[in-house]
Design a protein around this motif. Structure first.
Motif, PDB file in Angstrom:
ATOM      1  N   PHE A 248       0.830  -1.210   0.000  1.00 22.28           N
ATOM      2  CA  PHE A 248       0.000   0.000   0.000  1.00 22.28           C
ATOM      3  C   PHE A 248       0.863   1.258   0.000  1.00 22.28           C
ATOM      4  N   ILE A 252       0.495   4.477  -2.859  1.00 16.81           N
ATOM      5  CA  ILE A 252      -0.129   5.649  -2.240  1.00 16.81           C
ATOM      6  C   ILE A 252       0.867   6.796  -2.131  1.00 16.81           C
ATOM      7  N   LEU A 258      -6.937   6.772  -3.567  1.00 16.10           N
ATOM      8  CA  LEU A 258      -7.483   5.640  -2.818  1.00 16.10           C
ATOM      9  C   LEU A 258      -8.861   5.271  -3.304  1.00 16.10           C
ATOM     10  N   ILE A 300       3.258   7.244   4.851  1.00 13.20           N
ATOM     11  CA  ILE A 300       1.931   7.058   4.245  1.00 13.20           C
ATOM     12  C   ILE A 300       1.008   8.180   4.685  1.00 13.20           C
ATOM     13  N   VAL A 304      -0.752  10.802   2.188  1.00  9.34           N
ATOM     14  CA  VAL A 304      -2.206  10.927   2.117  1.00  9.34           C
ATOM     15  C   VAL A 304      -2.611  12.373   2.356  1.00  9.34           C
TER      16      VAL A 304
END
Lengths: 317, 335
Positions: A248, A252, A258, A300, A304
């Motif tokens: 992931f 990402i 997403l 991450i 994001v």
């Protein structure tokens, strides 16, 4: 100024800057960093990670996720090793069979998701457990050690700092880029991920796109497993156990949405380079290996947040 | 909910409830079948010793499932249940052994940490608007990584004797751990059935927009659900410390991921949110613990365990799916 702003809006610009900056700092702090051997080690670890990231990227593209990437990789790895050691299957046949097995596992995920209409999360959580169970049931945690010398040599040989192992992921990356940019199934996949209803109304089969994405994801996990066996020189049942976060993290951090519909092959590659750089830096700095896990989690969250910020900015502009 | 309210409930809801009861009845039958099978195959399965062990393991499985269930109720998920659990484990161990706090104070400290980490999850999800999956995946690794960095993965095994004594204690052949788990179940049942907060959590999960328009503070509800989830995960962690008699950094983590979903999902809690079943979740955990213990007693070992659990999860979601399709059909006929 405008150039700069446009550059900031490109999803991998921050990554490229981080990689260059990290590289400069590392080569300045650790003299070992730029040695041929260290670069070779880094590029070698890059190979499997990249394919693992791609395996998740294609499911994210269609708006799904695949928790079974690692479990399927582990199962393919031990079947690949077992075929050659126990059954005496020749290497080329075993490679093809392993890739087919990966695709079949992905196909099962895809068909179950589509046929039952159940959330892909829970389907792949269940199949991941089943795959791991079969893996440990067959091997009883004992690895297959007797791999063909050709395979082991392929995993070790290198031209200066360039490992031969790297050839496979580079070819896969080029093909994936082509698939998503230029082929009908690739565009359909992203269309379904971007807006399933609009895709439906345009006559694109949503179900077929989901099945294709899962099958492709399984295939990529299978290839990653073969490379992992080549890299380690043995088929370990634990291959894939630590792929979940990585799978992931790479897409990402590389800027994949997403919610589906947007992925970046180049961004994912840069993200894996950055992750490899971080892992390498940790080793060179002799820091606890636990820091890698911690930093990946933080990275991450940062990615994001950055994507979110960028979306808000481009939305209001 | 009174009888009157039930009779006024719209038909699909009532059918869902009836279907739920049938499904739980089916689950009880399946569990009984497994018990009969294991008892007939291995005489040791029904021994007081084994029953006691099943009870201890069951208590922790039930609470792990509850920790996931309260977040599933809002339509989210919490991949950090195991990470929060192990953080609570190590905090409890650290406070007791290294700091030397009295046991009750150390337990309070560990539970507070769990709730705080859960709150962080909820806060990050509500603030960023990013889905719960990715936030909790990242935070799980932050928490586990942070714990390993701080503890250097060294287990703490010189805890006060009272801790492991509680884990070994027997009331009949029932462990007090199981009593804690069942009491929590009663509390959660009351929460979701009779309190405003519980109904608000379910409303936010069923339809966030409708709930917001009816005056439910959806953001705050999600944060509360995650805080509760963190607290429950920490309780599971503390009970595990007492069961093992030591604080191990290797417990929890990803090992809790599957059990946390198995219990609620087998028990009929909807992944899309808005509906939970406390009793079903506990029964689901019982099924998982039964199979794990049975395979152990039959000496099939743990190698095939993951396979069976995966297949059972798949089977459970399929049955659930067709149950709902069936309920839908009945509804159409009645019209």
């Amino acid at each position: 100024m405008r150039m700069l702003r446009r550059l900031v809006m490109v999803e991998w610009s921050g990554l490229a800057a981080a990689i260059v900056l990290g590289g400069i700092i590392l080569s300045w702090v650790a003299p070992n960093f730029l040695t041929e051997f260290n670069l070779y080690v880094m590029l070698r670890s890059f190979c499997v990670s990249l394919l693992v990231g791609f395996a998740q990227m294609v499911t994210l593209g269609v708006g799904q996720l695949n928790l079974s990437v690692g479990a399927l990789g582990g199962l393919v790895a031990i079947c690949f090793g077992g075929m050659m050691e126990v059954l005496g299957v020749p290497l080329p046949v075993a490679v093809v069979a392993a890739v087919v097995l990966g695709a079949a596992g992905g196909l099962v995920n895809g068909l179950l998701t589509v046929r039952t209409g159940i959330n892909g999360f829970i389907i792949t959580l269940a199949t991941a457990s089943a795959f791991t169970g079969i893996n440990f049931g067959i091997t009883r945690s004992i690895p297959f050690y007797k791999m063909p010398p050709v395979l082991v040599a392929f995993g070790e040989q290198h031209l200066s700092a360039f490992p031969y192992l790297l050839i496979a992921p580079l070819i896969v990356a080029a093909l994936l880029g082509l698939f998503f940019a230029r082929t009908v199934p690739g565009r359909h996949l992203l269309a379904v991920g971007g807006n399933p209803n609009a895709a439906d109304l345009s006559g694109i089969s949503r179900n077929r796109a989901v099945v294709v994405a899962h099958a492709l994801s399984g295939t990529l996990a299978g290839i990653a497993a073969i490379l992992a066996v080549a890299q380690l020189g043995s088929a370990q049942p634990t291959i894939g156990a630590d792929w979940l976060l990585l799978s992931f993290a790479a897409p990402i951090i590389g800027g994949a949405a997403l919610t589906g519909g947007y992925i970046s092959v180049l961004g994912t590659m840069f993200a894996v380079v950055l992750i490899a750089l971080i892992e390498n830096g940790m080793v060179l700095a002799k820091v606890d290996p636990y820091w890698v896990q911690f930093l990946l989690g933080a990275l991450i969250l940062a990615a994001v947040w950055l994507n979110r910020w960028r979306a808000v900015r481009t939305g209001t502009d | 909910m009174s009888d009157e309210a039930i009779s006024e409930a719209p038909a699909p809801q009532r059918l869902l409830n009836i279907g739920m009861l049938l499904a739980q009845f089916g689950l009880v039958i399946i569990i009984l079948a497994f018990w009969v099978f294991f008892a007939s195959q291995a005489s040791g399965f029904l021994s007081p010793f084994n029953l006691f062990n099943i009870g201890r393991a069951l208590a922790i499985d039930i609470i792990i499932g509850f920790a996931q269930m309260v977040v599933l109720a809002t339509g989210g998920m919490n991949l950090a249940v195991g990470a929060i659990g192990v953080c609570a484990v190590m905090t409890a161990g650290y406070l007791m052994q290294t700091v030397g706090l009295p046991v009750w104070l150390a337990v309070v400290g560990a539970l507070a940490l769990g709730a705080a980490l859960g709150w962080l999850n909820g806060f990050a999800i509500v603030r960023t608007g990013v889905n719960a999956f990715i936030i909790t995946l990242a935070s799980a690794n932050l928490f586990s990584g942070g714990m390993l960095i701080l503890t250097k993965a060294v287990p703490l095994n010189r805890l006060p004797p009272a801790v492991s004594a509680f884990g070994r204690m027997k009331i009949g052949f029932v462990s007090p751990l199981l009593i804690v788990a069942l009491s929590l179940g009663v509390l959660l049942f009351v929460l979701f059935r009779y309190t405003t907060l519980g109904r608000q959590i379910l409303a936010a999960g069923a339809n966030a927009r409708a709930a917001a328009m009816s005056g439910v503070p959806v953001g705050r509800i999600i944060v509360i659900a995650h805080t509760l989830s963190g607290l429950l995960a920490a309780i599971a962690g503390v009970l595990l410390v007492s069961r093992l008699g030591a604080a191990m950094p290797s417990v929890g983590g990803n090992d809790w991921l599957l059990p946390s979903f198995l219990g609620p999902v087998i028990g009929g809690t909807l992944l899309s949110g808005g509906f939970v079943s406390v009793v079903g979740s506990a029964l689901g955990a019982l099924l998982v613990t039964t199979i794990r213990s049975g395979l152990l007693v039959l000496q099939i070992g743990s190698f095939w365990l993951d396979f069976f659990l995966g297949v059972i999860l798949l089977f459970a979601v399929l049955v659930d799916r067709y149950r709902r399709v069936y309920a839908e059909r009945i509804k159409m006929v009645r019209r």
